[in-house]
Design a protein around this motif. Structure first.
Motif, PDB file in Angstrom:
ATOM      1  N   LYS A 167       0.822  -1.204   0.000  1.00 11.09           N
ATOM      2  CA  LYS A 167       0.000   0.000   0.000  1.00 11.09           C
ATOM      3  C   LYS A 167       0.858   1.256   0.000  1.00 11.09           C
ATOM      4  CE  LYS A 167      -4.416   0.074   2.386  1.00 11.09           C
ATOM      5  NZ  LYS A 167      -5.035   0.095   3.711  1.00 11.09           N
ATOM      6  N   GLU A 168       0.477   2.237  -0.793  1.00  8.30           N
ATOM      7  CA  GLU A 168       1.057   3.577  -0.662  1.00  8.30           C
ATOM      8  C   GLU A 168       0.194   4.323   0.348  1.00  8.30           C
ATOM      9  OE1 GLU A 168       2.087   5.715  -4.505  1.00  8.30           O
ATOM     10  OE2 GLU A 168       0.774   4.151  -5.253  1.00  8.30           O
ATOM     11  N   GLU A 169       0.790   4.927   1.344  1.00  9.48           N
ATOM     12  CA  GLU A 169       0.023   5.670   2.351  1.00  9.48           C
ATOM     13  C   GLU A 169       0.625   7.065   2.514  1.00  9.48           C
ATOM     14  OE1 GLU A 169      -1.292   1.827   5.102  1.00  9.48           O
ATOM     15  OE2 GLU A 169       0.224   3.203   5.856  1.00  9.48           O
ATOM     16  N   VAL A 170      -0.192   8.083   2.322  1.00  9.35           N
ATOM     17  CA  VAL A 170       0.334   9.448   2.434  1.00  9.35           C
ATOM     18  C   VAL A 170      -0.506  10.277   3.400  1.00  9.35           C
ATOM     19  CG1 VAL A 170       1.265   9.420   0.094  1.00  9.35           C
ATOM     20  CG2 VAL A 170      -1.005  10.346   0.461  1.00  9.35           C
ATOM     21  N   THR A 171       0.150  11.221   4.028  1.00  8.15           N
ATOM     22  CA  THR A 171      -0.530  12.219   4.863  1.00  8.15           C
ATOM     23  C   THR A 171      -0.236  13.583   4.258  1.00  8.15           C
ATOM     24  OG1 THR A 171       0.007  10.836   6.747  1.00  8.15           O
ATOM     25  CG2 THR A 171      -0.848  13.015   7.233  1.00  8.15           C
ATOM     26  N   TRP A 223      17.399  12.273  -0.757  1.00  2.77           N
ATOM     27  CA  TRP A 223      16.223  11.778  -1.469  1.00  2.77           C
ATOM     28  C   TRP A 223      15.038  12.628  -1.058  1.00  2.77           C
ATOM     29  CZ3 TRP A 223      12.387  10.567   1.835  1.00  2.77           C
ATOM     30  CH2 TRP A 223      12.706  10.060   3.095  1.00  2.77           C
ATOM     31  N   PHE A 224      14.032  12.678  -1.905  1.00  3.46           N
ATOM     32  CA  PHE A 224      12.833  13.433  -1.566  1.00  3.46           C
ATOM     33  C   PHE A 224      11.617  12.773  -2.204  1.00  3.46           C
ATOM     34  CE2 PHE A 224      14.649  15.295  -5.370  1.00  3.46           C
ATOM     35  CZ  PHE A 224      13.565  15.502  -6.208  1.00  3.46           C
ATOM     36  N   THR A 225      10.469  13.021  -1.603  1.00  2.00           N
ATOM     37  CA  THR A 225       9.232  12.456  -2.158  1.00  2.00           C
ATOM     38  C   THR A 225       8.447  13.553  -2.858  1.00  2.00           C
ATOM     39  OG1 THR A 225       7.984  12.859  -0.131  1.00  2.00           O
ATOM     40  CG2 THR A 225       9.061  10.717  -0.330  1.00  2.00           C
ATOM     41  N   GLN A 226       7.678  13.133  -3.831  1.00  2.00           N
ATOM     42  CA  GLN A 226       6.762  14.028  -4.530  1.00  2.00           C
ATOM     43  C   GLN A 226       5.437  13.290  -4.649  1.00  2.00           C
ATOM     44  OE1 GLN A 226       9.669  14.209  -7.812  1.00  2.00           O
ATOM     45  NE2 GLN A 226       9.003  16.331  -8.066  1.00  2.00           N
ATOM     46  N   GLY A 227       4.373  14.034  -4.742  1.00  4.92           N
ATOM     47  CA  GLY A 227       3.068  13.386  -4.916  1.00  4.92           C
ATOM     48  C   GLY A 227       2.011  14.019  -4.046  1.00  4.92           C
ATOM     49  N   LYS A 228       1.067  13.212  -3.603  1.00  5.76           N
ATOM     50  CA  LYS A 228      -0.096  13.759  -2.888  1.00  5.76           C
ATOM     51  C   LYS A 228       0.194  14.131  -1.437  1.00  5.76           C
ATOM     52  CE  LYS A 228      -4.003  12.422  -5.547  1.00  5.76           C
ATOM     53  NZ  LYS A 228      -5.410  12.007  -5.498  1.00  5.76           N
ATOM     54  N   GLU A 247      -4.461   9.406   2.755  1.00  7.46           N
ATOM     55  CA  GLU A 247      -4.902   8.735   1.534  1.00  7.46           C
ATOM     56  C   GLU A 247      -4.039   7.485   1.358  1.00  7.46           C
ATOM     57  OE1 GLU A 247      -5.777   9.800  -3.116  1.00  7.46           O
ATOM     58  OE2 GLU A 247      -5.443  11.440  -1.733  1.00  7.46           O
ATOM     59  N   SER A 248      -4.655   6.454   0.858  1.00  6.42           N
ATOM     60  CA  SER A 248      -3.869   5.250   0.613  1.00  6.42           C
ATOM     61  C   SER A 248      -4.360   4.553  -0.648  1.00  6.42           C
ATOM     62  CB  SER A 248      -3.955   4.300   1.810  1.00  6.42           C
ATOM     63  OG  SER A 248      -5.258   3.814   1.940  1.00  6.42           O
ATOM     64  N   ARG A 249      -3.501   3.751  -1.211  1.00  3.15           N
ATOM     65  CA  ARG A 249      -3.844   3.003  -2.430  1.00  3.15           C
ATOM     66  C   ARG A 249      -3.090   1.673  -2.408  1.00  3.15           C
ATOM     67  NH1 ARG A 249      -0.456   2.475  -6.847  1.00  3.15           N
ATOM     68  NH2 ARG A 249      -1.479   1.447  -8.573  1.00  3.15           N
ATOM     69  N   VAL A 250      -3.844   0.624  -2.620  1.00  5.07           N
ATOM     70  CA  VAL A 250      -3.218  -0.695  -2.697  1.00  5.07           C
ATOM     71  C   VAL A 250      -2.591  -0.839  -4.079  1.00  5.07           C
ATOM     72  CG1 VAL A 250      -3.634  -3.180  -2.655  1.00  5.07           C
ATOM     73  CG2 VAL A 250      -4.849  -1.698  -1.072  1.00  5.07           C
ATOM     74  N   PHE A 251      -1.302  -1.137  -4.123  1.00  6.46           N
ATOM     75  CA  PHE A 251      -0.643  -1.262  -5.430  1.00  6.46           C
ATOM     76  C   PHE A 251      -0.330  -2.708  -5.801  1.00  6.46           C
ATOM     77  CE2 PHE A 251       3.637  -2.149  -4.010  1.00  6.46           C
ATOM     78  CZ  PHE A 251       3.751  -1.490  -2.790  1.00  6.46           C
ATOM     79  N   GLN A 252      -0.388  -3.599  -4.837  1.00  4.73           N
ATOM     80  CA  GLN A 252      -0.098  -4.999  -5.170  1.00  4.73           C
ATOM     81  C   GLN A 252      -0.749  -5.930  -4.159  1.00  4.73           C
ATOM     82  OE1 GLN A 252       4.076  -5.861  -5.653  1.00  4.73           O
ATOM     83  NE2 GLN A 252       3.621  -7.497  -7.096  1.00  4.73           N
ATOM     84  N   ILE A 253      -1.385  -6.959  -4.665  1.00  4.20           N
ATOM     85  CA  ILE A 253      -1.956  -7.989  -3.793  1.00  4.20           C
ATOM     86  C   ILE A 253      -1.385  -9.332  -4.225  1.00  4.20           C
ATOM     87  CG2 ILE A 253      -4.061  -9.153  -3.026  1.00  4.20           C
ATOM     88  CD1 ILE A 253      -5.566  -6.554  -3.672  1.00  4.20           C
ATOM     89  N   ILE A 254      -0.736  -9.989  -3.313  1.00  3.92           N
ATOM     90  CA  ILE A 254      -0.153 -11.312  -3.598  1.00  3.92           C
ATOM     91  C   ILE A 254      -0.946 -12.343  -2.805  1.00  3.92           C
ATOM     92  CG2 ILE A 254       1.927 -12.736  -3.420  1.00  3.92           C
ATOM     93  CD1 ILE A 254       3.476  -9.984  -3.446  1.00  3.92           C
ATOM     94  N   GLU A 255      -1.622 -13.208  -3.511  1.00  2.56           N
ATOM     95  CA  GLU A 255      -2.417 -14.225  -2.813  1.00  2.56           C
ATOM     96  C   GLU A 255      -1.494 -15.317  -2.277  1.00  2.56           C
ATOM     97  OE1 GLU A 255      -6.336 -15.307  -4.367  1.00  2.56           O
ATOM     98  OE2 GLU A 255      -5.747 -17.396  -4.031  1.00  2.56           O
ATOM     99  N   ILE A 256      -1.640 -15.600  -1.004  1.00  2.09           N
ATOM    100  CA  ILE A 256      -0.782 -16.622  -0.385  1.00  2.09           C
ATOM    101  C   ILE A 256      -1.520 -17.958  -0.317  1.00  2.09           C
ATOM    102  CG2 ILE A 256       0.486 -17.258   1.698  1.00  2.09           C
ATOM    103  CD1 ILE A 256       0.516 -14.178   2.320  1.00  2.09           C
ATOM    104  N   ALA A 257      -2.738 -17.921   0.174  1.00  3.50           N
ATOM    105  CA  ALA A 257      -3.506 -19.169   0.289  1.00  3.50           C
ATOM    106  C   ALA A 257      -4.994 -18.863   0.272  1.00  3.50           C
ATOM    107  CB  ALA A 257      -3.151 -19.885   1.588  1.00  3.50           C
ATOM    108  N   GLY A 299       5.022   5.849  -7.835  1.00  5.00           N
ATOM    109  CA  GLY A 299       3.683   5.319  -7.561  1.00  5.00           C
ATOM    110  C   GLY A 299       2.615   6.307  -7.951  1.00  5.00           C
ATOM    111  N   GLN A 300       1.408   5.944  -7.619  1.00  4.14           N
ATOM    112  CA  GLN A 300       0.297   6.838  -7.951  1.00  4.14           C
ATOM    113  C   GLN A 300       0.215   7.989  -6.938  1.00  4.14           C
ATOM    114  OE1 GLN A 300      -2.944   4.769  -9.815  1.00  4.14           O
ATOM    115  NE2 GLN A 300      -4.374   5.949  -8.577  1.00  4.14           N
ATOM    116  N   LEU A 301       0.569   7.700  -5.688  1.00  2.28           N
ATOM    117  CA  LEU A 301       0.504   8.733  -4.653  1.00  2.28           C
ATOM    118  C   LEU A 301       1.887   9.269  -4.282  1.00  2.28           C
ATOM    119  CD1 LEU A 301      -2.024   7.078  -2.153  1.00  2.28           C
ATOM    120  CD2 LEU A 301      -2.515   8.580  -4.072  1.00  2.28           C
ATOM    121  N   ILE A 302       2.896   8.411  -4.388  1.00  2.00           N
ATOM    122  CA  ILE A 302       4.250   8.812  -3.953  1.00  2.00           C
ATOM    123  C   ILE A 302       5.266   8.500  -5.051  1.00  2.00           C
ATOM    124  CG2 ILE A 302       5.965   8.626  -2.100  1.00  2.00           C
ATOM    125  CD1 ILE A 302       3.866   6.878  -0.572  1.00  2.00           C
TER     126      ILE A 302
END
Lengths: 401, 120
Positions: A315-319, B38-43, A329-339, B78-81
């Motif tokens: 997940k990307e998670e930003v404040t 290093w630095f971040t860009q995005g939302k 805000e957050s966005r799931v960028f990858q889901i790996i199914e384990i079982a 990424g889309q946000l970062i």
């Protein structure tokens, strides 16, 4: 290296007592309000089934009490050749006696049109003609019936949860994981702190995740939020006065909806306390391009689980801090199914699976406002009951670390 | 005017980065620094990680500095970062920045296009 807190099983005694006391208090308060609303609704609706008669107003005045002007009206009416006297303006419902609701209709408004000597329609109980009211009012507060009802359900669910899920184990995340929880948190600091904290070479450990504590925390948080929010909006709603009160109620509709959603969410979380408890043991940190093992076990009523899916979720998670506010805000960028476990797999109550880590992906990263976070997620489907949805943070690193 | 260059655009963790600097005002500059960050860009609100600061000697108009790159965080988009690595030269009020990719995969990680994978 394996870290564990030991084979603790079941709710702690203190937790069980707390859950029972909380459930009793919550359902008790809910039951009181529920009975008041039901009784008041019944009292207010009765005059709609009574018969209409003509009443002559004898006195009509205000009487000051507690700083408020209370209307006092007396009247007389004839019923089947017999004369009766009455002094009841509205049905004697408890909700009509509350100070907040007395203010709802101004005293002047309540006796408007009830001048002395005037003949006005009144409503008489046919089976008991000494009972009559001058005004009928719809029991609008019946719309709030779901709120105490949900409180009763939540309270009972707490009691049920405390008694009925004795096999739920408390969560204990390994000390090894918590010491190296993801990467550097203070990225704005210059120098060494700007570098992510790396695990020591060869310092692999296994962490044990348990679902019970996170579920309890979630339930308490949602319950507190629901009580706080609904308590806050109840004050203006019950105190509103004047002819524009309808507009005020209209204004509060969205807030009441939010309150109901919070109560629903809280009820959902409380019911989820009775779900089968999961335990997952994972070798950490998870390294890219390497296989890792996941050992799982389920305790409680496993036959209720239709399907159980373990995934690894990136997940990307930003404040975003702007002026005095901040948003997440957050966005799931990858889901790996384990079982993906079927009923048959689940009934064996334990098992293992291999986590096949991809060769290329973003490893864990955590700065003050931006994160790449990885979670081990367990989703269990339970028909006609809140599903299991537990997530535990895990660390993903490069292979050579 | 600052002329800043680095020897390549893509580096692997633990590699040495060489930055060459040429500036007219370097001899008379009050402050002159080379920074690895290093630095971040995005939302989200921007995060900056200042890894190393190097004082530039004012003995000549050009300078070559070396930084040993850390193991992370790696460059990703990424889309946000988006996380970007850079070398900055700051001479008095002027500055010049050269961005580069730090990645063990031979390219910046594009997490927008990552697919789900794995199995039992």
């Amino acid at each position: 290296m394996t870290s564990n807190t030991g084979p603790e099983q079941g709710f702690s005694l203190l937790g069980r007592i707390f859950a029972i006391l909380f459930g009793l208090a919550f359902s008790g308060i809910g039951a009181v309000f529920l009975s008041v609303i039901v009784y008041s609704t019944w009292q207010d609706l009765q005059p709609f089934f009574w018969e209409e008669a003509k009443c002559k107003i004898l006195t009509s005045e205000f009487k000051s009490a507690d700083g408020t002007n209370e209307p006092r009206v007396t009247y007389e009416y004839d019923w089947h050749g017999q004369r009766y006297r009455g002094n009841v303006l509205l049905a004697d419902a408890p909700m009509n006696r509350s100070a907040g609701l007395r203010k709802f209709s101004s005293a002047a408004g309540q006796i408007a049109g009830l001048e002395v000597g005037k003949l006005v329609p009144c409503y008489v109980a046919a089976d008991s003609p000494n009972r009559a009211v001058l005004r009928r009012r719809g029991a609008w507060y019946a719309f709030f019936l779901p709120i105490p009802l949900v409180c009763v359900v939540i309270g009972l669910a707490c009691i049920f949860g405390a008694f009925g899920s004795g096999k739920i184990a408390p969560q204990a995340v390994s000390a090894g994981l918590s010491r190296r929880k993801l990467l550097a948190g203070k990225a704005r600091t210059a120098g060494r702190d700007a570098l992510p904290r790396m695990p020591t070479p060869g310092g692999a450990s296994s962490a044990i995740f348990r679902s019970a504590k996170s579920r309890r925390t979630k339930a308490v948080v949602f319950l507190c939020m629901a009580i706080f929010w609904n308590g806050i909006i109840a004050i203006p709603i019950l105190s509103v006065t004047g002819s524009l009160s309808f507009l005020v109620y209209l204004f509060f509709v969205p807030f009441m909806l939010v309150g109901l959603i919070l109560l629903f969410a809280a009820a959902n979380c409380v019911l989820a306390l009775a779900n089968p408890a999961l335990e997952a043991r994972v070798s950490l940190p998870l390294k890219l391009a390497e296989n890792s093992s996941l050992q799982w076990s389920v305790q409680g009523k496993v036959e209720r689980l239709e399907e159980l899916v373990f995934t690894l979720e990136g997940k990307e998670e930003v404040t975003d801090h702007r002026d005095t506010s901040s948003s997440l805000e957050s966005r799931v960028f990858q889901i790996i199914e384990i079982a993906r476990l079927t009923r048959t797999d689940i009934r064996s109550r334990s098992g293992s699976a291999t986590i096949k880590m991809p060769e290329i992906t973003a490893p864990s990263f955590a700065a003050a406002n931006n994160k790449i976070a990885w979670y081990l997620r367990a989703r269990g489907v339970i028909p006609r009951w809140p599903d299991i949805d537990d997530a535990y943070p895990v660390q993903v690193v490069f292979k050579n670390l | 005017m600052i002329d800043l260059s680095i020897d390549k655009a893509l580096y692997e963790p633990d590699e040495i980065l060489r930055a060459r600097l040429c500036a007219d005002g370097l001899l008379s500059a009050k402050t002159a620094e080379l920074r690895l960050l290093w630095f971040t860009q995005g939302k989200g609100t921007q995060d900056i990680g200042l890894i190393q600061t190097m004082e530039i000697p004012r003995s000549s108009a050009s300078f070559t500095g070396e930084f040993r790159l850390p193991r992370g965080p790696v460059s990703f988009r990424g889309q946000l970062i988006t996380l970007t690595w850079a070398v900055e030269a700051i001479i008095d009020q002027e500055f010049e920045r050269k961005e580069f990719v730090l990645s063990p995969f031979g390219r910046e990680i594009d997490i927008i296009s990552l697919q789900t994978a794995g199995g039992r």
